[in-house]
Design an enzyme around this catalytic site. Sequence first.
Site, PDB file in Angstrom:
ATOM      1  N   LYS A   1      12.960  26.386  50.500  1.00 41.79           N
ATOM      2  CA  LYS A   1      14.221  26.475  50.913  1.00 41.79           C
ATOM      3  C   LYS A   1      14.370  26.113  52.654  1.00 41.79           C
ATOM      4  O   LYS A   1      15.237  25.819  53.046  1.00 41.79           O
ATOM      5  CB  LYS A   1      14.732  27.728  50.483  1.00 41.79           C
ATOM      6  CG  LYS A   1      14.927  28.182  49.182  1.00 41.79           C
ATOM      7  CD  LYS A   1      16.293  27.763  48.669  1.00 41.79           C
ATOM      8  CE  LYS A   1      16.502  28.074  47.437  1.00 41.79           C
ATOM      9  NZ  LYS A   1      17.663  27.699  46.699  1.00 41.79           N
TER      10      LYS A   1
ATOM     11  N   SER B   1      20.042  35.300  47.094  1.00 46.67           N
ATOM     12  CA  SER B   1      19.337  36.492  46.598  1.00 46.67           C
ATOM     13  C   SER B   1      17.767  36.324  47.243  1.00 46.67           C
ATOM     14  O   SER B   1      17.049  37.432  46.963  1.00 46.67           O
ATOM     15  CB  SER B   1      19.079  36.213  45.084  1.00 46.67           C
ATOM     16  OG  SER B   1      18.442  35.114  44.744  1.00 46.67           O
TER      17      SER B   1
END
Lengths: 315, 315
Positions: free
Chosen positions: B53, B78
């Site tokens: 990410k 999350s």
Amino acid sequence: MLKVTVEDIRDAALRIKAHVHQTPVMRSERLNQLAACQLFFKCEHLQKCGAFKARGAHNAVLQLSEQQLACGVATHSSGNHGAALALAASRVGATAYIVIPENAPTVKADAVAAYGGQISYCTPTLEAREQSVAKIVDKTGAVLIPPYDSAEIIAGQGTTVLEFLEQIGSQLDVLITPVGGGGLLAGSAIAGRAECPGLQVIGAEPSGADDAFRSFQSGIWQAQTNPDTLCDGLRASTGQLNHQVIQAMVDDIIRVDDADTVAAMRLIWTRMKQLVEPSAAVALAAVLKHPERFSGLRVGIILSGGNVDLDALPW
Amino acid sequence: MLKVTVEDIRDAALRIKAHVHQTPVMRSERLNQLAACQLFFKCEHLQKCGAFKARGAHNAVLQLSEQQLACGVATHSSGNHGAALALAASRVGATAYIVIPENAPTVKADAVAAYGGQISYCTPTLEAREQSVAKIVDKTGAVLIPPYDSAEIIAGQGTTVLEFLEQIGSQLDVLITPVGGGGLLAGSAIAGRAECPGLQVIGAEPSGADDAFRSFQSGIWQAQTNPDTLCDGLRASTGQLNHQVIQAMVDDIIRVDDADTVAAMRLIWTRMKQLVEPSAAVALAAVLKHPERFSGLRVGIILSGGNVDLDALPW
């Protein structure tokens, strides 16, 4: 005095090269910040069998004659040396007889079995271990390959540091290794002092099995009775031959409480994503416990093994 | 149709190069034997923030103007995207507003905080997440950086595969990535098909959150309601834009039960000594579940992240 020179270690490195991994060196910015020094981690948990022990075992087995190999090899080990010897023996088609104390972690016995080693269990005392192996040697003629107290093993383990220093250009101020039987520390001291003048070599040892520390402080070899540490790879008494090398060539032994070792192990898991066993975390624990001593230095740490029982984690 | 080309991915790779790690590719003989194929693991669990990410987040943030950065960036996540955005924002001195569902793993919220992200919690529904972010954007003028459904994010995640193929000389038959929001799979498909003709690109998805599979099979985007999987990184609905790329460029989606994912995760931990999170283990689980399909092939697997709560392991 045991005669192992850096030339023996160089020979060992050539001998085992095709059989073991060149393990990577890892860095971690977050751990450097935390420790306020430059850390270099030599990843022997990524070695064959998950521990540096593969080096010494291969170095010993690869020097045996065909006649010797025909009778097999034998040892006692709570784990990593047993698996490493089973692997090395399987490479040359020899039988490996491994005596394992009953309280050794299952994961380590499983590894011995996976490499085709023939396991016998004994009660977990040094006496019982040695007697069991002696019986096997009597019966089979197998060659005893001791887990740490021998020139071949020391030279093999020392290849770790030869490789480490080559990978990072011999730019270390301090080298810290775990000390249990002392083969890794002795081999590291011989290689490190020869290759990197001015290098401080330090052993890190659990407070609950501090025989190497006591031997080092007093100058007289002392046994480890009733070790009390979760570092299952560091419970043995330091070898008497290794003690001599350590006495002559090591700068210090630092003792570490298990709680600090577990905290260091957790940091290696969470920050570096590397699965190391408790015994491998003592060196980082020693650095974090004594920040003033290592501040600003280039510190090499050997992550000695990664064989952990995931069903019995220490948290 | 979303227009992301391999040129965009190449641009992204240059843009983020100084800010992210070139992660290593690892092999494992034991896992090759087990899977009866040649496995190549791209270690994005060793990426900054412990997940791929970081690539997309940096690619998005580094394209913002000074004026935009002055108002900050915002997202809902999350976990791994939130931490990655907080890190990327901190690099350019911008504030990162991160909305986290209350049921997200503590370890992931802690990472956001460690990088200086400003956390707000919300109820764990997509609606609540989007509303909370919209409120923050209204109030602060922050730029919304979506976790997966955007061209900048897809291009950033695609750099993983560009780098992977370069490292191993584009010699793969199959590439398998986890699929949650779909940014990694979409970017991987674009990069993989351009760089490695004939490459099969496959997504691996938990059976309990199989919206990408259902969307792919039917050709019509479907939402994920009530995901039931311990892969906390793969619970989101696949982005609608990502779905279009996947539909056009991906060969298959394989569903994996959590029990198989946990077994694969444990293998990666014990055999490779690499600490990966459950979401990262779905690809290996897919291979081990369908040995006939991958037998003898060169299979690339992206180990997408390593942020695990060590106090809540799935065994």
